[in-house]
Structure formats: C-alpha cells, structure tokens
Design a protein around this motif. Structure first.
Motif, PDB file in Angstrom:
ATOM      1  N   UNK A 192       1.416  -1.158   0.338  1.00  0.00           N
ATOM      2  CA  UNK A 192      -0.264  -0.009  -0.674  1.00  0.00           C
ATOM      3  C   UNK A 192       0.399   1.254  -0.023  1.00  0.00           C
ATOM      4  N   UNK A 193       0.383   2.118   0.071  1.00  0.00           N
ATOM      5  CA  UNK A 193       1.106   3.128  -0.136  1.00  0.00           C
ATOM      6  C   UNK A 193       0.222   4.639   0.846  1.00  0.00           C
ATOM      7  N   UNK A 194       0.721   5.623   1.320  1.00  0.00           N
ATOM      8  CA  UNK A 194       0.481   7.063   1.541  1.00  0.00           C
ATOM      9  C   UNK A 194       0.942   7.958   1.369  1.00  0.00           C
ATOM     10  N   UNK A 195      -0.773   8.997   0.798  1.00  0.00           N
ATOM     11  CA  UNK A 195       0.388  10.526   0.082  1.00  0.00           C
ATOM     12  C   UNK A 195      -0.046  11.725   1.488  1.00  0.00           C
ATOM     13  N   UNK A 196       1.390  12.232   2.088  1.00  0.00           N
ATOM     14  CA  UNK A 196       0.635  13.358   2.816  1.00  0.00           C
ATOM     15  C   UNK A 196       0.447  13.946   1.902  1.00  0.00           C
ATOM     16  N   UNK A 197      -0.135  15.450   1.933  1.00  0.00           N
ATOM     17  CA  UNK A 197      -0.497  15.943   0.507  1.00  0.00           C
ATOM     18  C   UNK A 197      -0.487  17.369   1.123  1.00  0.00           C
ATOM     19  N   UNK A 198       0.482  18.375   1.354  1.00  0.00           N
ATOM     20  CA  UNK A 198      -0.044  19.817   1.954  1.00  0.00           C
ATOM     21  C   UNK A 198      -0.497  20.750   1.242  1.00  0.00           C
ATOM     22  N   UNK A 199      -1.044  22.288   1.837  1.00  0.00           N
ATOM     23  CA  UNK A 199      -0.906  23.110   0.747  1.00  0.00           C
ATOM     24  C   UNK A 199       0.679  23.926   1.095  1.00  0.00           C
ATOM     25  N   UNK A 200       0.668  24.897   0.033  1.00  0.00           N
ATOM     26  CA  UNK A 200       2.282  25.463   0.374  1.00  0.00           C
ATOM     27  C   UNK A 200       2.254  26.357   1.617  1.00  0.00           C
ATOM     28  N   UNK A 201       1.232  26.667   2.095  1.00  0.00           N
ATOM     29  CA  UNK A 201       0.826  27.546   3.651  1.00  0.00           C
ATOM     30  C   UNK A 201       1.179  26.372   4.663  1.00  0.00           C
TER      31      UNK A 201
END
Length: 173
Positions: A34-43
């Motif tokens: 499995x994969x996990x993504x931690x997606x951030x906004x530029x702030x």
C-alpha cells in the motif's frame, strides 16, 4: 457483479509469493503493498481525508491525504499518483518518498480483519481544487500542525493508526 479486487501478496520480508482476493488477504493476514500520501498546501497545512462510512477498515476516521492498495505489479509511485486522482481528483503533483517501506499490522478482531501492509509513504505540495470520490472519502480538510497535534492527543481513536504513525515519524506528534 464486479470481480473482487486482487492484491499481490508477500512474505514478511517483501518477497512476492502470489496473488489473492482482497477479502482473503484481510481475513488471513497476508502481507500486501500500500502507499500513503501526505499532501500539503504551500502554507504548510496538511490535507486530511475522513474515510467513508462504508470502508471496511477504520470507517469515518481521519486519515492520510491518500491511502491506496497497490494493484498487481504496480510501482509505489504509480499507485500514489493513481490514488491522488481516484480519491481526491488531483493530478500533476510532484511526490517525494517519505522514508523507507515500513510494515504495519492492524488487527480488528470484531470484523475478522488482519491487515498486514508493506507501506511506502510520499509527500507532495498542492494548492488547487480537490474533488473527492464520495465512495472513498467523506470529507477533506486542511489542518495546521498545532491543531492536529492537539486533536490527536484529545481523541486518538478518531485518527487512523497509519496517520498517527506517519505524523510521529515526521515529528508532528
């Protein structure tokens, strides 16, 4: 009737040993990827998804931005990009690996689920629109580090173990 999703299965060291249907993988505690993504906004705020109530593992819990089982033969980075598109309607994000592959085992005895995953995590930055798939994702929110740490300490059961582990590894908890 749609055929059941199949996963490649592995021994605990990550050696491929075959393929099995999702229900059997979770019932028997077979290792799968499995994969996990931690997606951030530029702030710096993190996108969290609240898992749909229909999910068999951790329904209604807040989770990583994207969590995706790999399809047979699929590379982790490809699975992460597929998950971003399928779960959040997001494409074109540059992803970076977060550490090495880890082993995660979750036992949910009441449901007969023995989830044994070889997980690879990724991070990325994105500031565009989010279009969540309602079958997978109940809600998406952006949250800052301090608020998230406070909320997790107050109600850890509202957050998946995978999210808590990734946040601890990043020094957020």
């Amino acid at each position: 009737m749609t055929p059941e999703e199949e996963f490649d299965v592995f021994d605990e060291d990550g050696v491929h040993i075959g393929r099995a249907p999702r229900s059997e993988v979770h019932r028997r505690g077979l290792w799968h990827k499995a994969v996990n993504v931690l997606l951030f906004a530029s702030d710096g705020r993190l996108y969290l998804q609240r898992r749909a109530a229909s999910k068999d593992v951790w329904p209604d819990a807040w989770d990583v931005s994207v969590g995706e089982h790999l399809q047979p033969g699929e590379a982790p980075l490809d699975g992460a990009h597929r998950g971003l598109m399928e779960e959040l309607g997001v494409s074109g994000v540059t992803l970076a690996r977060l550490g090495e592959q880890t082993r995660a085992r979750i036992e949910i005895a009441l449901q007969g689920i023995h989830d044994c995953e070889l997980q690879q995590s990724f991070t990325g930055t994105y500031d565009g629109p989010i279009h969540p798939d309602a079958a997978e994702v109940a809600l998406v929110k952006l949250i800052d580090r301090e608020t998230l740490a406070h909320d997790v300490s107050r109600a850890p059961e509202s957050y998946t173990p995978w999210l808590r582990e990734r946040l601890a590894r990043m020094g957020w908890l």
